[in-house]
Enzyme design. Structure first.
Site, short mmCIF file in Angstrom:
data_model
loop_
_atom_site.label_atom_id
_atom_site.label_comp_id
_atom_site.label_asym_id
_atom_site.label_seq_id
_atom_site.Cartn_x
_atom_site.Cartn_y
_atom_site.Cartn_z
N LEU A 1 -6.36 4.17 -1.77
CA LEU A 1 -6.44 3.85 -0.47
C LEU A 1 -5.53 3.18 -0.14
CD1 LEU A 1 -8.90 4.99 1.53
CD2 LEU A 1 -9.97 3.03 0.96
N ASP A 2 -4.84 3.78 0.96
CA ASP A 2 -3.63 3.15 1.78
C ASP A 2 -4.00 1.78 2.21
OD1 ASP A 2 -2.12 5.33 1.07
OD2 ASP A 2 -2.45 6.29 2.86
N ILE A 3 -2.93 0.91 2.16
CA ILE A 3 -2.97 -0.58 2.48
C ILE A 3 -3.51 -0.67 3.94
CG2 ILE A 3 -0.66 -0.80 3.57
CD1 ILE A 3 -0.67 -3.69 2.28
N SER B 1 -5.50 1.57 5.43
CA SER B 1 -6.85 2.57 5.64
C SER B 1 -8.09 1.64 4.99
CB SER B 1 -6.74 3.68 4.61
OG SER B 1 -5.69 4.73 5.05
#
Length: 248
Positions: free
Chosen positions: A120-122, A124
């Site tokens: 999960l992107d930084i 997001s």
């Protein structure tokens, strides 16, 4: 069906364990093939042979933790990078959700070998799974996974007017990324500035890149479901255990 395969690989295929777990159990003498203990690493079996594991292996596996966390912005999924902390630092007793119904007790050993089963992107937020259980990791991020991931995505259209229906259809099916066709997705409007994405793959920054291709700027992204497991009311920055009655 007459081709020999490595025992650890066959155990992984059957969902008995991860390959690493299988090798550990084989070395400990916890694996039987057709009723006989096999303790030599690298042993091979026929797909038709019956594989069983001892009670010690089952007990060890049941103690392995799978943790769900509502990741905030500013934390990375895995190893620390560029000065940002990994989400695992949030897993401490004071951050456990008070409504967690699991009977599991927290102890520091649960942080050993706890790995993210998917990124999960930084920038997001939302549902992130960290697990010690190789079976869970394989199910969520294995090459043949069919598990759906659902996201709520706030967007802003960067062109005059509104997003054409044809471009919404392209988001559902028809885009290429890194020279490969994306799998069909389910993308629908929830309101004037929010889309719901349901994907069965997870390429790096996939949703943001998909949106860029059709002139949409992502202003917020939240993962709300992985398979049958939902984020629900889990507060941001808090965590809970996967319950025994929950299956991805």
């Amino acid at each position: 069906m007459n081709e020999l395969v490595r025992l650890s690989k066959r155990m992984s295929e059957l969902g008995l364990s991860s390959r690493r777990e299988a090798d550990e159990w084989i070395a400990k003498g916890w694996v039987k093939v057709d009723g006989k203990v096999v303790s030599e690493l690298g042993s091979k079996v026929l797909p038709t042979q019956k594989i069983t594991i001892e009670k010690q292996a089952s007990a060890e596996q049941s103690r392995k933790a799978t943790i769900l966390i509502n990741k905030p912005v500013g934390y990375v999924s895995g190893q620390a990078e560029d000065g940002y902390q990994p989400a695992v630092v949030l897993i401490k007793p004071e951050n456990r959700w008070e409504e967690d119904k699991s009977p599991m007790k927290f102890h520091r050993d649960q942080l050993k070998s706890l790995v993210p089963a998917g990124r999960l992107d930084i920038d997001s937020v939302g549902l992130l799974v960290l697990t010690q259980d190789g079976r869970v990791a394989k199910k969520l991020i294995g090459e043949t996974t069919e598990i759906e991931k659902e996201y709520l995505v706030r967007v802003r259209y960067t062109k005059p007017g509104k997003l054409p229906d044809a471009d919404l259809q392209r988001l559902n099916h028809g885009l290429m990324m890194d020279g490969k066709k994306l799998l069909p997705a389910k993308v629908t409007w929830q309101n004037d500035d929010q889309l719901r994405f349901i994907l069965k793959e997870g390429r790096k920054r996939q949703i943001r890149r998909m949106c860029d291709m059709v002139g949409l700027k992502v202003t917020g992204l939240k993962r709300v479901r992985i398979g049958n497991v939902r984020l629900g009311n889990l507060p941001e920055g808090q965590w809970r255990y996967l319950r025994d009655d929950e299956q991805f």
